[in-house]
Design a protein around this motif. Structure first.
Motif, PDB file in Angstrom:
ATOM      1  N   LYS A   1       0.817  -1.211   0.000  1.00  0.00           N
ATOM      2  CA  LYS A   1       0.000   0.000   0.000  1.00  0.00           C
ATOM      3  C   LYS A   1       0.856   1.269   0.000  1.00  0.00           C
ATOM      4  O   LYS A   1       0.616   2.209   0.764  1.00  0.00           O
ATOM      5  N   MET A   2       1.872   1.295  -0.831  1.00  0.00           N
ATOM      6  CA  MET A   2       2.782   2.434  -0.873  1.00  0.00           C
ATOM      7  C   MET A   2       2.073   3.742  -1.209  1.00  0.00           C
ATOM      8  O   MET A   2       2.415   4.795  -0.713  1.00  0.00           O
ATOM      9  N   ASN A   3       1.041   3.698  -2.057  1.00  0.00           N
ATOM     10  CA  ASN A   3       0.402   4.922  -2.530  1.00  0.00           C
ATOM     11  C   ASN A   3      -0.946   5.169  -1.859  1.00  0.00           C
ATOM     12  O   ASN A   3      -1.865   5.684  -2.468  1.00  0.00           O
ATOM     13  N   TYR A   4      -1.060   4.794  -0.611  1.00  0.00           N
ATOM     14  CA  TYR A   4      -2.299   4.977   0.123  1.00  0.00           C
ATOM     15  C   TYR A   4      -2.665   6.462   0.191  1.00  0.00           C
ATOM     16  O   TYR A   4      -1.828   7.308   0.450  1.00  0.00           O
ATOM     17  N   GLU A   5      -3.935   6.777  -0.058  1.00  0.00           N
ATOM     18  CA  GLU A   5      -4.364   8.172  -0.074  1.00  0.00           C
ATOM     19  C   GLU A   5      -4.592   8.673   1.356  1.00  0.00           C
ATOM     20  O   GLU A   5      -5.421   8.143   2.090  1.00  0.00           O
ATOM     21  N   ARG A   6      -3.868   9.704   1.739  1.00  0.00           N
ATOM     22  CA  ARG A   6      -3.930  10.225   3.105  1.00  0.00           C
ATOM     23  C   ARG A   6      -4.813  11.474   3.123  1.00  0.00           C
ATOM     24  O   ARG A   6      -4.350  12.567   2.809  1.00  0.00           O
ATOM     25  N   LYS A   7      -6.067  11.285   3.544  1.00  0.00           N
ATOM     26  CA  LYS A   7      -7.018  12.390   3.511  1.00  0.00           C
ATOM     27  C   LYS A   7      -7.092  13.143   4.834  1.00  0.00           C
ATOM     28  O   LYS A   7      -7.656  14.235   4.882  1.00  0.00           O
ATOM     29  N   LEU A   8      -6.569  12.555   5.920  1.00  0.00           N
ATOM     30  CA  LEU A   8      -6.648  13.192   7.229  1.00  0.00           C
ATOM     31  C   LEU A   8      -5.317  13.852   7.585  1.00  0.00           C
ATOM     32  O   LEU A   8      -4.280  13.507   7.036  1.00  0.00           O
ATOM     33  N   ASP A   9      -5.362  14.784   8.512  1.00  0.00           N
ATOM     34  CA  ASP A   9      -4.197  15.621   8.787  1.00  0.00           C
ATOM     35  C   ASP A   9      -3.331  15.120   9.939  1.00  0.00           C
ATOM     36  O   ASP A   9      -2.287  14.526   9.726  1.00  0.00           O
ATOM     37  N   LEU A  10      -3.740  15.373  11.181  1.00  0.00           N
ATOM     38  CA  LEU A  10      -2.911  15.083  12.347  1.00  0.00           C
ATOM     39  C   LEU A  10      -3.397  13.847  13.099  1.00  0.00           C
ATOM     40  O   LEU A  10      -4.602  13.641  13.256  1.00  0.00           O
ATOM     41  N   LEU A  11      -2.438  13.065  13.594  1.00  0.00           N
ATOM     42  CA  LEU A  11      -2.751  11.837  14.332  1.00  0.00           C
ATOM     43  C   LEU A  11      -1.972  11.816  15.644  1.00  0.00           C
ATOM     44  O   LEU A  11      -0.778  12.127  15.684  1.00  0.00           O
ATOM     45  N   PHE A  12      -2.660  11.405  16.716  1.00  0.00           N
ATOM     46  CA  PHE A  12      -2.021  11.125  18.007  1.00  0.00           C
ATOM     47  C   PHE A  12      -2.343   9.687  18.365  1.00  0.00           C
ATOM     48  O   PHE A  12      -3.503   9.272  18.334  1.00  0.00           O
ATOM     49  N   VAL A  13      -1.316   8.914  18.743  1.00  0.00           N
ATOM     50  CA  VAL A  13      -1.510   7.529  19.173  1.00  0.00           C
ATOM     51  C   VAL A  13      -0.791   7.347  20.504  1.00  0.00           C
ATOM     52  O   VAL A  13       0.411   7.617  20.606  1.00  0.00           O
ATOM     53  N   GLY A  14      -1.514   6.914  21.518  1.00  0.00           N
ATOM     54  CA  GLY A  14      -0.861   6.714  22.808  1.00  0.00           C
ATOM     55  C   GLY A  14      -1.849   6.715  23.949  1.00  0.00           C
ATOM     56  O   GLY A  14      -3.053   6.917  23.764  1.00  0.00           O
ATOM     57  N   ARG A  15      -1.328   6.483  25.143  1.00  0.00           N
ATOM     58  CA  ARG A  15      -2.160   6.490  26.337  1.00  0.00           C
ATOM     59  C   ARG A  15      -2.602   7.917  26.626  1.00  0.00           C
ATOM     60  O   ARG A  15      -1.815   8.860  26.523  1.00  0.00           O
ATOM     61  N   PHE A  16      -3.870   8.067  26.991  1.00  0.00           N
ATOM     62  CA  PHE A  16      -4.393   9.389  27.307  1.00  0.00           C
ATOM     63  C   PHE A  16      -3.959   9.776  28.722  1.00  0.00           C
ATOM     64  O   PHE A  16      -4.707   9.650  29.695  1.00  0.00           O
ATOM     65  N   HIS A  17      -2.726  10.223  28.794  1.00  0.00           N
ATOM     66  CA  HIS A  17      -2.112  10.623  30.059  1.00  0.00           C
ATOM     67  C   HIS A  17      -1.394  11.942  29.830  1.00  0.00           C
ATOM     68  O   HIS A  17      -0.860  12.202  28.751  1.00  0.00           O
ATOM     69  N   GLU A  18      -1.379  12.790  30.837  1.00  0.00           N
ATOM     70  CA  GLU A  18      -0.787  14.119  30.697  1.00  0.00           C
ATOM     71  C   GLU A  18       0.671  14.048  30.251  1.00  0.00           C
ATOM     72  O   GLU A  18       1.137  14.867  29.458  1.00  0.00           O
ATOM     73  N   GLY A  19       1.398  13.041  30.753  1.00  0.00           N
ATOM     74  CA  GLY A  19       2.805  12.908  30.393  1.00  0.00           C
ATOM     75  C   GLY A  19       3.036  12.615  28.925  1.00  0.00           C
ATOM     76  O   GLY A  19       4.126  12.880  28.391  1.00  0.00           O
TER      77      GLY A  19
END
Length: 332
Positions: free
Chosen positions: A154-172
């Protein structure tokens, strides 16, 4: 044997230990995963070991473990360490995190004892980043975790969304920094971004409150933890991964995954994040977001809605980590 079945079997055996000879108990206990390499080296991983809450269990475990050639311990545990040392087998301890700023005296004493054991001649110490190794007196070797994700498909996957955050929802992890970035960009440009937050954690309710308070609720969708396959697809739908950690990351696997999957990664300059991204990301100071906002203005001003050709980064391939561990096992 699946993890759940393994756990159920261990519980069942431990309930029956009073009526079973130690020898039978040892042979019946489904411990660990045996991995056979060249030279027929058998390795036990400590992550599957049962709780040593009885001398009978300890004896049975000791008997069972004697057949292994090498012990691999992820994150030192004083619960097992002395039993494993008594086995007089080669012992590799992999350190993923190391806390140095806890003010409690008992914690400092325990940490000092652990460090003394890990840096002894009986142990081969491995750190997942130079950032962690430096906290351990630069002892041992560094083997990075790396990622199993790859852009070979999937080298040419169409990226329609902008910003991504992945992780535990913790202040740190910088969840509120992520929201501040979105708000600041909106205020300065008047442009909305299509953003996603993937994860769970103690700050989820506060995140929803902040989205309403900041007036950016329509710009951010929140998704729970998902399967690796679904996470792979989620990465490929976005252009930029933001890793705004306030804490010193031990390694930064999420940042490595994003880079390996062709996202443009913007991360804080904390801990092992620069190592994890091979100095190929864009780094920013979480205490001053002005430079990051300027970078985002230039990025979206030049490439908004444009599809980029991104090349896979072989240096982040998990096969390299496997090879490095294989070499270490043979050496030990």
């Amino acid at each position: 044997m699946e993890d759940k079945q393994r756990a159920e079997r261990v519980v069942q055996i431990l309930k029956e230990y009073k009526t079973r000879p130690n020898k039978d108990l040892a042979s019946a206990m489904p411990i660990g995963v045996t991995m056979t390499f060249v030279s027929n080296v058998q390795i036990i991983n400590n992550s599957e070991l049962p709780t040593l809450d009885n001398i009978c269990i300890a004896k049975a475990l000791f008997s069972r473990l004697k057949k292994y050639d090498l012990i691999l311990m992820h994150q030192i545990s004083l619960k097992y360490i002395f039993l494993l040392i008594l086995l007089r087998k080669p012992l590799i301890i992999v350190t993923h995190v190391w806390e140095t700023d806890n003010p409690r005296r008992i914690v400092k004493l325990v940490s000092a004892l652990k460090l003394r054991i890990m840096t002894s001649s009986r142990v081969q110490l491995v750190s997942v980043s130079q950032s962690i190794r430096s906290k351990l007196g630069n002892q041992g070797v560094v083997i990075q975790n790396r990622t199993k994700f790859s852009l070979k498909r999937k080298m040419n996957y169409e990226r329609k969304l902008d910003l991504l955050f992945v992780g535990r929802f913790h202040e740190g992890k910088g969840v509120f920094i992520f929201l501040e970035i979105i708000k600041k960009y909106y205020v300065e440009t008047g442009m909305s971004l299509a953003c996603t937050m993937v994860g769970e954690g103690p700050e989820l309710a506060r995140i929803r409150e902040c989205l309403n308070y900041l007036g950016i609720k329509d710009q951010v969708r929140i998704l729970p933890w998902m399967s690796r396959a679904d996470l792979y697809e989620t990465y490929l739908k976005h252009q930029i991964l933001i890793v705004p950690s306030l804490c010193d990351e031990a390694y930064g696997l999420v940042a490595a995954e994003g880079l390996a999957l062709g996202l443009d990664v913007y991360c804080s300059n904390r801990g092992g994040l620069m190592e994890a991204t091979l100095n190929r990301a864009t780094y920013f100071d979480v205490e001053n977001l002005d430079s990051l906002i300027l970078e985002l203005k230039q990025y979206f001003g030049e490439s908004k809605n444009l599809k980029k050709q991104r090349n896979p980064i072989e240096e982040l391939n998990f096969d390299i980590t496997v090879s490095e561990y294989h070499q270490l096992f043979m050496k030990v």
